[in-house]
Motif scaffolding. Sequence first.
Motif, PDB file in Angstrom:
ATOM      1  N   ASN A   1     -14.072 -84.802  75.768  1.00  0.00           N
ATOM      2  CA  ASN A   1     -14.085 -84.702  77.321  1.00  0.00           C
ATOM      3  C   ASN A   1     -14.334 -85.821  78.195  1.00  0.00           C
TER       4      ASN A   1
ATOM      5  N   ASN B   1     -13.080 -90.533  78.065  1.00  0.00           N
ATOM      6  CA  ASN B   1     -12.129 -91.383  77.656  1.00  0.00           C
ATOM      7  C   ASN B   1     -12.208 -91.951  76.161  1.00  0.00           C
TER       8      ASN B   1
ATOM      9  N   LEU C   1      -9.436 -91.164  73.788  1.00  0.00           N
ATOM     10  CA  LEU C   1      -8.378 -91.956  73.629  1.00  0.00           C
ATOM     11  C   LEU C   1      -8.926 -93.267  72.365  1.00  0.00           C
TER      12      LEU C   1
ATOM     13  N   SER D   1      -2.299 -84.978  68.992  1.00  0.00           N
ATOM     14  CA  SER D   1      -1.729 -84.714  70.260  1.00  0.00           C
ATOM     15  C   SER D   1      -2.636 -83.569  71.099  1.00  0.00           C
ATOM     16  N   TYR D   2      -2.706 -82.416  70.443  1.00  0.00           N
ATOM     17  CA  TYR D   2      -3.348 -81.476  71.314  1.00  0.00           C
ATOM     18  C   TYR D   2      -4.651 -81.832  71.927  1.00  0.00           C
TER      19      TYR D   2
ATOM     20  N   THR E   1      -5.646 -84.689  72.068  1.00  0.00           N
ATOM     21  CA  THR E   1      -5.873 -85.886  73.027  1.00  0.00           C
ATOM     22  C   THR E   1      -5.348 -85.351  74.662  1.00  0.00           C
ATOM     23  N   CYS E   2      -4.582 -84.392  74.631  1.00  0.00           N
ATOM     24  CA  CYS E   2      -4.436 -83.797  76.092  1.00  0.00           C
ATOM     25  C   CYS E   2      -5.718 -83.096  76.433  1.00  0.00           C
ATOM     26  N   MET E   3      -6.170 -82.387  75.734  1.00  0.00           N
ATOM     27  CA  MET E   3      -7.483 -81.680  76.209  1.00  0.00           C
ATOM     28  C   MET E   3      -8.516 -82.679  76.581  1.00  0.00           C
TER      29      MET E   3
ATOM     30  N   VAL F   1      -8.092 -85.711  77.643  1.00  0.00           N
ATOM     31  CA  VAL F   1      -7.518 -86.257  79.007  1.00  0.00           C
ATOM     32  C   VAL F   1      -7.780 -85.377  80.190  1.00  0.00           C
ATOM     33  N   LYS F   2      -7.672 -84.117  79.996  1.00  0.00           N
ATOM     34  CA  LYS F   2      -7.818 -83.167  81.177  1.00  0.00           C
ATOM     35  C   LYS F   2      -9.309 -82.905  81.117  1.00  0.00           C
TER      36      LYS F   2
ATOM     37  N   HIS G   1      -5.046 -73.819  68.797  1.00  0.00           N
ATOM     38  CA  HIS G   1      -6.190 -74.682  68.397  1.00  0.00           C
ATOM     39  C   HIS G   1      -6.398 -74.282  67.012  1.00  0.00           C
TER      40      HIS G   1
END
Length: 365
Positions: A176, A178, A181, A254-255, A257-259, A261-262, A272
Amino acid sequence: MTVATVLRWLFLMSVILLTIGGNVLVCLAVGLSRRLWRTANCFVVSLAVADLLLGVLVLPLSATLELRDSKWPFGGTLCNIYISMDVMLCTCSILTLLAISVNRYLAISSPLSHSQRVTPRRVLLAISFIWLLSLAVAFFPVHLGWNTADYRVQNLDWEFGDEGTDKGRYCQFEWNNNYVLIYAFGTFYLPLMVMCGMYLCIFRVAREQVRRIRATTPSFARSATAAVAREHKATVTLAAVLGAFIICWFPYFSYFTCMGVKEKTNPPNTLHSVVLWLGYLNSTLNPILYPAFNRDFRRAYGELLRCRGSSRRTLQLTHVTLYKRLTFFKLFRVSQNSKKSTAAVMVEREKSLPCEERHCADDSW
């Protein structure tokens, strides 16, 4: 139980059993076959151990969560340990695959100096570094709160026996901030780029070697066919190895990482579960893709599956034991016969001596 539940249960159990069985087979093949006692196979054994521990310690708990609708009844502390073990073993598997690619590049680019570069001590240091780095990357963030939005340790107020789904708690790795990343780039995207570069260089070196073979060998149809076959086999092997790694792990990272960043904690859903078990599936494919392309591994697999290796070793040991026993008995009989003949000679010699020299007993007694 519905049909969908039965099929899901069969799939999860199949993945777990294949993961455990395949990696146990790799460890046994290296341990029992002398043809595989090479320094480079230490990375393969390390990879098999990581995937085996994943199949024994993590996958059964992950399957339990899938079959229980994400309900975790063991409390927050065990949840954090389970998450840490999951992250550690998956990271160790990925980094070991990276080490295997680097070792293969060194072996094919400079085969004459490979044994001087890749020594047993350096291999042991590399494997130890991979396991220690995976341990640090997995346990420190979860137990120090680096992975949460407020930098607090997750699941601390989760009591044992509280399944937690009614209160919005889920036993999953929270990405949740940075930190996701940094973690995703360091443990997946960077190793992926290095592996792509290594295998691209391996493919180029292999093509160059095939070109040299064609240039130095008379142009018969047989030699040309063999060169083309080697080139095709190298292409298929590299494509299978790298393709399986990308297909299994790229959707997962990828999944999440998107979660991350959001900055949202979504409850586990179908997507999931798909990306998570697709990543687990790489541990199932590793015993097939990496060792199975090696001829010595295939022979060792065949001996283990047909139980030929053990029967041959038992027969050899029986022959050696019988030979040693027969040799011992022969030597023992020869020594006994020599002792008897020596004793008889001594008795005859003693009888021929005068009474004074034979120390006769006194008759006055």
